[in-house]
Design an enzyme around this catalytic site. Structure first.
Site, PDB file in Angstrom:
ATOM      1  N   LYS A  53     -13.032  -0.950   5.455  1.00  7.07           N
ATOM      2  CA  LYS A  53     -13.966  -1.569   4.323  1.00  7.07           C
ATOM      3  C   LYS A  53     -15.066  -2.569   4.739  1.00  7.07           C
ATOM      4  O   LYS A  53     -15.827  -2.622   4.173  1.00  7.07           O
ATOM      5  CB  LYS A  53     -12.919  -1.719   3.533  1.00  7.07           C
TER       6      LYS A  53
ATOM      7  N   ASP B 269      -1.349  -6.232   9.173  1.00 10.93           N
ATOM      8  CA  ASP B 269      -2.424  -4.445   8.756  1.00 10.93           C
ATOM      9  C   ASP B 269      -2.961  -5.716   8.094  1.00 10.93           C
ATOM     10  O   ASP B 269      -3.089  -6.675   7.053  1.00 10.93           O
ATOM     11  CB  ASP B 269      -1.886  -4.242   7.270  1.00 10.93           C
TER      12      ASP B 269
ATOM     13  N   TRP C 152       0.540  -1.343   0.259  1.00 10.53           N
ATOM     14  CA  TRP C 152       0.448   0.326   0.279  1.00 10.53           C
ATOM     15  C   TRP C 152       0.937   1.264   0.062  1.00 10.53           C
ATOM     16  O   TRP C 152       1.723   1.308   0.713  1.00 10.53           O
ATOM     17  CB  TRP C 152      -0.926  -0.282   1.537  1.00 10.53           C
TER      18      TRP C 152
HETATM   19  C1  LIG Z   1      -3.640  -2.423   3.477  1.00  8.08           C
HETATM   20  C2  LIG Z   1      -4.057  -1.421   3.934  1.00  8.08           C
HETATM   21  N1  LIG Z   1      -3.753  -0.839   4.885  1.00  8.08           N
HETATM   22  C3  LIG Z   1      -4.843   0.403   5.782  1.00  8.08           C
HETATM   23  C4  LIG Z   1      -5.387   1.006   4.579  1.00  8.08           C
HETATM   24  C5  LIG Z   1      -6.072   2.522   5.465  1.00  8.08           C
HETATM   25  O1  LIG Z   1      -6.867   2.792   5.453  1.00  8.08           O
HETATM   26  P1  LIG Z   1      -7.453   3.438   6.872  1.00  8.08           P
HETATM   27  O2  LIG Z   1      -8.710   2.012   7.438  1.00  8.08           O
HETATM   28  O3  LIG Z   1      -9.145   4.169   5.941  1.00  8.08           O
HETATM   29  O4  LIG Z   1      -6.844   4.548   7.437  1.00  8.08           O
HETATM   30  C6  LIG Z   1      -5.613   1.144   3.456  1.00  8.08           C
HETATM   31  C7  LIG Z   1      -6.648   1.456   2.510  1.00  8.08           C
HETATM   32  N2  LIG Z   1      -6.102   1.532   1.671  1.00  8.08           N
HETATM   33  C8  LIG Z   1      -7.065   1.471  -0.055  1.00  8.08           C
HETATM   34  C9  LIG Z   1      -8.219   2.768   0.451  1.00  8.08           C
HETATM   35  C10 LIG Z   1      -7.408   4.491   0.284  1.00  8.08           C
HETATM   36  C11 LIG Z   1      -6.479   5.219   0.815  1.00  8.08           C
HETATM   37  O5  LIG Z   1      -5.383   4.496   0.045  1.00  8.08           O
HETATM   38  O6  LIG Z   1      -6.325   5.323   1.880  1.00  8.08           O
HETATM   39  C12 LIG Z   1      -7.099   1.962  -1.239  1.00  8.08           C
HETATM   40  O7  LIG Z   1      -5.228   1.243  -1.054  1.00  8.08           O
HETATM   41  O8  LIG Z   1      -7.012   2.436  -1.742  1.00  8.08           O
HETATM   42  C13 LIG Z   1      -5.269  -0.862   3.152  1.00  8.08           C
HETATM   43  O9  LIG Z   1      -5.336  -1.282   1.848  1.00  8.08           O
END
Ligand SMILES: Cc1[nH+]cc(COP(=O)(O)O)c(CN[C@@H](CCC(=O)O)C(=O)O)c1O
Length: 401
Positions: free
Chosen positions: A250, A214, A133
């Site tokens: 998600k 993660d 990511w």
């Molecule tokens: C692996 C991973 N870890 C952590 C997160 C963080 O999510 P949050 O709970 O909202 O802090 C995300 C979101 N990544 C998707 C959402 C947009 C972003 O980049 O942020 C993505 O890769 O599209 C991941 O894909």
């Protein structure tokens, strides 16, 4: 003139910036396959019914106030989050060896954990998968860790480079921190098999490598919450220590509520409690205490067995719709005779397909077909619907012929 006149304009974020470009495009056929956010068959964001129900219950509860939460957040939310990821019968929870603190979604959980490690752990390097990511390196670097990579994806097979992974982890200094995606690896959609996870676990424990999981897609990869937590539970079952960042963005559709938790599994209860006391010293000057609304929704759902079951049904429906999009895209490319092997579209799991398209082909698809996706060739399958699959298939076909 301004004392900030020297400030240069920063580039848009590689992932969130795709939505910025998408929003500017007037085309009626534009398609946003960038950000990993679930969309319905009608292409709309989804608020789960069970979330609406929980919110209504909270609104009706006149005893609820808007006071500060404790630094560690809602205790019930933390307990329920630990049970969700480790299993309600986890010995680590039973022996009080887990501390869980509510953080700002997955990103915030990663950041708090990284800041703690930078202050209290003897090794300051974290090894992250190649690719991973896009925000991972920035979160860990800014927290004070140095970032290195380990081989993960094999572009030729579009699968796991397991030998490379074992070699790289095998040659890290003992005690190094290793970032692991619990399931639904972002951006590749490629996960180790159960057997491969066991080999990774043995190798890591033999070198005292510290796992930092993660977990941003629990329930989204297989559609089953317990299944998607197995990698983590294998490590916890061996009695060793690990960090786990949990996001509800998600799997509960709570993206903008910023709901998450960091758990630290320790070998002894008194260590866990001392770790928690130091986590509070990281959180207090960062955001002081976490937001009340989203975590209240999650706790309301997790603590009620009927609502929990309703959630699992809605979660499986989201996962199933993504899987059906994979099948439809694969079939559409086959129907077009699109050159290349596209079976990775149905083999990969989770929200994303790592297409293998290069940045030139991505640029072409954006320019000529108004397809918005990240430049590394990743597409969010959740952004597709039966109606829009043909348009994407046409774009991919044109890009590779
Ligand atoms: C692996 C991973 N870890 C952590 C997160 C963080 O999510 P949050 O709970 O909202 O802090 C995300 C979101 N990544 C998707 C959402 C947009 C972003 O980049 O942020 C993505 O890769 O599209 C991941 O894909």
């Amino acid at each position: 003139d301004s004392v900030f006149s020297h400030v240069v304009r920063a580039p848009e974020d590689p992932i969130l910036g795709v939505t910025v470009a998408y929003n500017k495009d007037p085309s009626p056929v534009k398609l946003n396959l960038g950000v990993g956010a679930y969309r319905t068959e009608e292409g709309k964001p989804l608020v789960l019914n069970v979330v609406r129900k929980a919110e209504q219950m909270l609104l009706n509860d006149k005893s609820r106030v808007k006071e500060y939460l404790p630094i560690v957040g809602i205790a019930e939310f933390n307990k329920l989050s630990a049970q969700l990821i480790f299993g309600a019968d986890s010995p680590a929870i039973g022996e009080n060896r887990v501390t869980t603190v509510q953080c700002l979604s997955g990103t915030g959980s990663l950041r708090v954990g990284a800041e703690f490690l930078a202050r209290h752990y003897h090794q300051k390097t974290i090894y992250i998968p190649q690719p991973t990511w896009g925000n991972h390196p920035k979160v860990f670097t800014l927290a004070g860790l140095s970032v290195k990579t380990y081989r993960y994806y094999d572009p030729t097979t579009r699968g796991l480079n397991f030998q490379g992974l074992l070699e790289d982890l095998g040659s890290t200094p003992s005690g190094s921190i290793v970032l692991l995606h619990a399931c639904a690896h972002n951006p590749t959609g490629v996960d180790p098999t159960r057997q491969q996870w066991e080999q990774i676990r043995q190798l890591m424990r033999s070198k005292a490598l510290l796992p930092f999981f993660d977990s941003a897609y629990q329930g989204f990869a297989s559609g089953n919450l317990d299944e998607d937590a197995q990698s983590i539970r294998m490590f916890v079952a061996d009695g060793g220590e690990c960090f786990v960042a949990q996001s509800y963005a998600k799997n509960m559709g709570l993206y903008g509520e910023r709901v998450g938790a960091l758990s630290v599994v320790c070998t002894a209860a008194d260590v866990a409690s001392k770790v928690e006391s130091q986590l509070k010293l990281v959180i207090r000057p960062m955001f002081s205490n976490p937001p009340i609304h989203g975590a209240s929704i999650v706790a309301t759902i997790l603590k009620d067995s009927n609502m929990f079951n309703e959630w699992t049904i809605e979660l499986k429906a989201m996962a199933d719709r993504i899987i059906s999009m994979r099948k439809q895209l694969f079939d559409a490319l086959r129907a077009r005779g699109t050159p290349g092997d596209w079976s990775h579209i149905i083999k990969q799991i989770g929200m994303f397909t790592f297409t293998g398209l290069n940045s030139k082909q991505v640029e072409f698809m954006t320019r000529e077909y108004h397809i918005y996706m990240t430049s590394d060739g990743r597409i969010s399958m959740a952004g597709l619907s039966s109606k829009t699959v043909p348009h994407l298939a046409d774009a991919i076909h044109a890009a590779v012929t």
